[in-house]
Write an enzyme that holds these catalytic residues in place. Structure first.
Site: not given
Length: 553
Positions: A33, A257, A267
């Site tokens: 994104e 992850r 982020k």
RNA sequence: UGACCCAUGGUGUAAUGGUAACACUACUGAUUUUGGUUCAGUCAUUUAAGGUUCGAAUCCUUAUGGGUCAACCA
């Protein structure tokens, strides 16, 4: 690069799919994104997705998941593309979820026509209340049973901008009592009168992640849609939508992850550090972002190697940042040019050196037979590192001390004869003698010494600024600690040495080259450098057995 | 208190019913004109308890521990 180790679980699945003929080739995608810069965690995903199609027939698309215009910007798109390229990967197609907004709108209509979606006028508060909890079923919205015609009309008017933000949503009609919360009539579209970085003001309704991601996968005929573990519950919805829409059956697979200690990879949190000026920007060399690592001096190879070594699996993990450091040292040791820089100078005068000055040769890289040599001016007045001298040395200290012999790297063996002090008792100078027959490469003295020091000629030294970095956080997992994660920032993560003394060959330093300042660590020129002003970032230190030794005592 | 995912040295990953392997870290030692590099060596009966089996890290059961799920974020 890395040959035959055992397969990870995704490679096993893919080999099975290829062997069974399920697919002639595979298609993966990297779907960021554009609402922030890529970080080391993304590197894992990039290496995985692109690595798979390097290993197996097929290709990988770069697809921006740009369905939320209020947080997304072109600046991020540009940085992401640059970072992926810099890491060494090439995408087949550059795509955007927003490329598919028309298709997605059509898919929504199709669901409405199949009576599998409806327009809901409930407020977000009401919807939350009706959603239930993981242990209690939800309740149906009063708008759930609208007719297909009414839903079509309302949805069209949503698209036409007749309603304000938040007033209505389009929801899938699944099951409000479903054990999986995501299946309780998930929102498909919401109204946002916002300017989109690519589609401008064309749309005022935007699809949610669940109604964009899987559909984009299907449009691109992605075979293996790889995401992280938190999307496991989404898979049921992913499959449901593909089935009901009767589109290409992409499949979602999840892996864990990668978390790295002493930093954060979120982020949202990284954005906070940038916005609140705890760092100088997304590319601050202390940041775990790709751009930060790049500026810090990490190489693409070292990051790929790191991702390769930590592997892919499904269990929670916390990777030691020491492995990343190992990987970059491993690479830099092979490629870095050796140079001498004195950080904290102590003057040293060689009393019996009468030649004035001479040019010595030093190898650029002992690991590289073809690395060549550079010229190093030598004279009677030198700087050495202040902590390379001790007046009363402990045992096993084989640097300089009164009466002790030591080699000056690429030069001569010297002996400390006298310590000169200033008015306040501070050591200001060392008087030494050198052994003329001990010249590096032509040593006939027969003397062997234990220690070798780096040095720089006073008269020839050039100034430079050095920026030293330490871990950004004081604790392994700032997110796991009580209170705000920023309370755990390491106040000493940046240390600036405004004026160190560098050997003159560093005048030609450039952004592409990597340097090893002998006995100090690996350094790279920073973009803040200007003509006449050299600024170096410390990438990582050398392993330091002596520091360990002294710590033990 | 529901559903789902996960559990192998300090860390990360292997072993796919048949001798627990590799890497990092740490520690020994050797080599070295960087206390770097390189080389050699040391460090685990696989969360626990039962079960199946000639044989289990692997299959089954239960327990324990960790993670995820109630954003008009992705």
């Amino acid at each position: 690069m890395s040959e035959e180790h055992s397969l990870n679980f995704l490679e096993e699945i893919i080999e099975e799919d290829l062997k069974s003929g399920k697919y002639p080739h595979i298609v993966t995608r990297f779907p960021p994104e554009p609402n922030g810069y890529l970080h080391i965690g993304h590197a894992s995903s990039i290496c995985l997705n692109f690595g798979l199609t390097q290993k197996y027939p097929g290709f990988t698309n770069l697809r921006f998941d740009d369905t939320n215009p209020v947080t997304e910007e072109t600046e991020y798109v540009d940085s992401i593309k640059e970072d992926v390229k810099w890491l060494g990967f090439e995408w087949k197609n550059e795509r955007y979820a927003s490329d598919y907004f028309d298709d997605l709108y059509g898919f929504a209509l199709k669901l409405i026509d199949k009576n599998l979606a409806y327009v809901d006028d409930s407020s977000s508060g009401d919807m939350a209340a009706m959603k239930g909890t993981p242990t209690e079923p939800g309740t149906n919205s009063p708008f759930r049973d609208r007719s297909v015609e009414e839903n079509r009309d309302l949805f069209t008017r949503m698209k036409n901008g007749e309603f304000p933000d938040g007033s209505r949503t389009l929801r899938a009609k699944i099951d409000m009592a479903h054990i999986n919360m995501l299946m309780r009539d998930p929102i498909l579209y919401r109204i946002k009168h916002a300017h989109h970085h690519r589609t401008g003001d064309k749309w005022c309704i935007y699809p949610m992640y669940d109604f964009a991601h899987g559909q984009s996968d299907a449009i691109e005929e992605v075979t293996h849609s790889i995401c992280t573990l938190e999307f496991v519950p989404h898979r049921e919805l992913y499959d449901w939508l593909i089935e009901k829409l009767e589109i290409y059956p992409s499949h979602q697979y999840e892996f864990a992850r990668r978390n790295i200690n002493y930093t954060v990879t979120s982020k949202r949190k990284l954005l906070q550090l940038v916005n609140e000026k705890h760092v100088s920007g997304w590319d601050d060399p202390r940041m775990p972002t790709i751009s930060g690592l790049r500026r810090r001096g990490y190489t693409p190879w070292s990051i790929r190697e790191f991702c390769d070594r930590i592997g892919v699996a499904k269990r929670e993990n916390m990777v030691d940042v020491g492995l990343l450091e190992f990987c970059v040292r491993e690479h830099l040791n092979r490629v870095a040019l050796r140079r001498m820089v004195v950080f904290d100078p102590l003057k040293l005068v060689i009393t019996n050196y009468t030649k004035g000055e001479e040019i010595l040769l030093g190898e650029n890289n002992p690991e590289d037979d073809n690395g060549g040599e550079r010229e190093i001016p030598f004279s009677a007045e030198l700087y050495i590192e202040r902590d390379d001298f001790m007046e009363n040395p402990p045992k096993k200290y084989f640097r300089l001390a009164p009466g002790q012999l030591v080699r000056l790297k690429s030069a001569y063996i010297i002996k400390c004869e006298e310590v000169v002090r200033g008015a306040d008792g501070e050591i200001t100078e060392l008087k030494c003698t050198y052994i003329p027959e001990s010249k590096s490469g032509a040593d006939t003295s027969g003397i062997s010494v234990k220690g070798t020091l780096h040095w720089v000629s006073v008269k020839h030294a050039i100034p430079a600024e050095i920026r030293l970095y330490d871990r950004l956080f004081r604790v392994e997992d700032p997110t796991d600690e009580a209170g705000d994660f920023k309370e755990y920032l390491n106040p000493a993560s940046l240390q600036v040495l405004p004026a160190v003394y560098a050997e003159p060959s560093l005048q030609e330093a450039n952004l592409e080259e990597r340097y090893q300042f002998i006995r100090k660590g690996y350094f790279v020129l920073d973009k803040d450098s200007a003509s006449g002003k050299l600024v170096f970032n410390k990438t990582v230190g050398l392993k330091d057995a002596w520091a360990r030794e002294t710590k033990k005592a």
